[in-house]
Write an enzyme that holds these catalytic residues in place. Structure first.
Site, PDB file in Angstrom:
ATOM      1  N   HIS A 271     -43.597 -29.041  34.692  1.00 55.17           N
ATOM      2  CA  HIS A 271     -44.958 -29.181  35.227  1.00 55.17           C
ATOM      3  C   HIS A 271     -44.903 -30.036  36.477  1.00 55.17           C
ATOM      4  CE1 HIS A 271     -49.261 -29.902  35.431  1.00 55.17           C
ATOM      5  NE2 HIS A 271     -49.379 -28.857  34.641  1.00 55.17           N
ATOM      6  N   ASP A 327     -48.542 -23.636  28.173  1.00 57.88           N
ATOM      7  CA  ASP A 327     -48.267 -22.219  27.929  1.00 57.88           C
ATOM      8  C   ASP A 327     -47.258 -21.988  26.812  1.00 57.88           C
ATOM      9  OD1 ASP A 327     -49.934 -21.083  29.887  1.00 57.88           O
ATOM     10  OD2 ASP A 327     -48.545 -21.739  31.429  1.00 57.88           O
TER      11      ASP A 327
END
Ligand code: ACO
Length: 390
Positions: A271, A327
């Site tokens: 991320h 996700d």
């Protein structure tokens, strides 16, 4: 005529960061992402608290109005929210016209744009009208997704049941079966967890469009286009593809090691902001396990755990900080609910639309055109030569 400059003009700061990493591009009171502590707050509330105790409808209110509603406010709001779920007839008709090869995400992009033509508040830019548009958009996006998916499968769309939640009606209109309470609840939690995330790529795209004083439907359409990519919302589909390709717990570790050796990025990991575990992944891990047990198939959860452990060992070995993101576990949650993989990114949009519209409203409340600079790296001083002499 003066001679062309030989030095490229300098940007004000004289430097740029690829991907605008860590660049603060505005202020916002909607969402705080703490990438070091692994915390995410909506309007000051921790998402773990909201996921456990609130509902998606209440979170939508929170994002748009900046505070939680009173009981009477929520009753009025929820009635309007749930009551806006049906699609305009023309949008339902458009869904039948798309080519078979059109992917659901492409269809969503066009269908959302089409909704603007049939919204009675389309040209009304008042704050009240924009809140009504945000409400309608959020209520209808699930109806677009389920109706188109049924058409794609050669089935007729199903009418939503009045007075039910967005989560209930999405699962119902997709499958034709009323969802069990646990499925409705976990799906609602997924919607809460994906609702906003500060200046992520799709929200930034929405704000850039909104800042030109374009309309809400155009701004949301920009956001859908940005969400589609596999580096952003498209990653949850890639996670499921990876789990299916691994296929068995015994193969998971070797699969990941081989991918890393070949410099392949593991979907659902990493991320830009989180340098620790994404707090949404922590919540989703719990529900991925719970749901796997509920449906009597923990295979996808079990494979996910091995993938995660292998990445953890890799981090230790290589001194990296690549943790699961939102996700990663949402993939096995949706799969256990029987949702086709091709719809995963659309579910992300179904939730993030609340954040997009909240940011659009915030942008308009204190607007200035978003227009950054580029550091020029091309040639200088070239002279035009006619095509015959080139
Ligand atoms: N698997 C393996 N290695 C990774 C991963 C991953 N998933 N993500 C990052 N890395 C490594 C990179 O190879 C790079 O290593 P290096 O420094 O040795 O070259 C380092 O970590 C930094 O990676 P970048 O790609 O430069 O990080 P960036 O901040 O630009 O990208 C991104 C972040 C796009 C999320 C990236 O981690 C990625 O591609 N992840 C996989 C796709 C994904 O899950 N996207 C969803 C993100 S969450 C969301 O949008 C909802």
């Amino acid at each position: 005529m003066s001679a062309p400059a030989t030095e490229p003009p300098k940007t004000e700061s004289g430097r740029f960061k690829a991907g605008l990493e860590d660049v603060v591009a505005g202020t916002s009171s909607i969402c705080l992402v703490d990438g070091i502590e692994g915390k995410l707050l909506y309007r000051g509330y921790d998402i773990v608290d909201l996921a456990e105790n609130s509902t998606f409808a209440e979170v939508a209110y929170l994002l748009w109005y900046g505070r939680l509603p009173s009981k009477s406010e929520f009753e009025v709001f929820q009635k309007e929210f749930r009551g806006s779920i049906e699609l305009p007839e023309q949008t339902s008709m458009i869904l039948r016209l798309f080519p078979r090869a059109a992917t659901p995400m492409e269809v969503l992009r066009t269908a959302i744009s089409s909704l603007g033509h049939y919204d009675p508040d389309s040209g009304n830019t008042s704050q009240e009208a924009c809140l009504r548009k945000a409400n309608r958009l959020t209520a209808r996006i699930g109806s677009i997704i389920s109706a188109h998916e049924r058409l794609r499968q050669g089935l007729e769309p199903i009418q939503p049941i009045a007075g039910q939640s967005i989560a209930f009606n999405f699962l119902y209109t997709l499958t034709g079966n009323k969802p069990q309470a646990i499925l409705e609840k976990i799906f609602d939690i997924c919607l809460i967890l994906h609702a906003d995330h500060e200046l992520n790529a799709s929200t930034f795209a929405a704000r850039v469009t909104a800042a030109t004083m374009s309309d809400m439907y155009s701004s949301v359409t920009s956001a859908v286009g940005a969400l589609k990519g596999p580096l952003h919302g498209g990653a949850n589909e890639q996670v499921m593809k990876m789990l299916l390709e691994i296929g068995d717990v015994s193969k998971a570790e070797a699969w990941v090691i081989n991918a890393l050796k070949n410099k392949v990025k593991i979907p659902g990991f990493g991320h830009r902001v989180y340098k620790t575990e994404d707090p949404r992944a922590t919540v989703l891990r719990k529900y991925a396990e719970q749901l796997g047990k509920h449906v009597g198939n923990t295979k996808w959860y079990d494979i996910s755990r091995i993938v995660e452990k292998t990445m953890f060992d890799y981090n230790e070995r290589e001194a990296k900080k690549i943790y699961p993101n939102v996700d990663f576990y949402s993939a096995s949650v949706y799969h256990c609910m029987g949702i086709p993989t091709v719809l995963f990114t659309l579910i992300f949009a179904m939730s993030r639309i609340t954040g997009w519209t909240a940011h659009i409203l915030e942008q308009w409340a204190n607007n200035r055109l978003i227009r950054p600079r580029a550091e020029y790296t091309g040639p200088l001083g070239l002279r035009y030569a006619s095509i015959e002499t080139r």
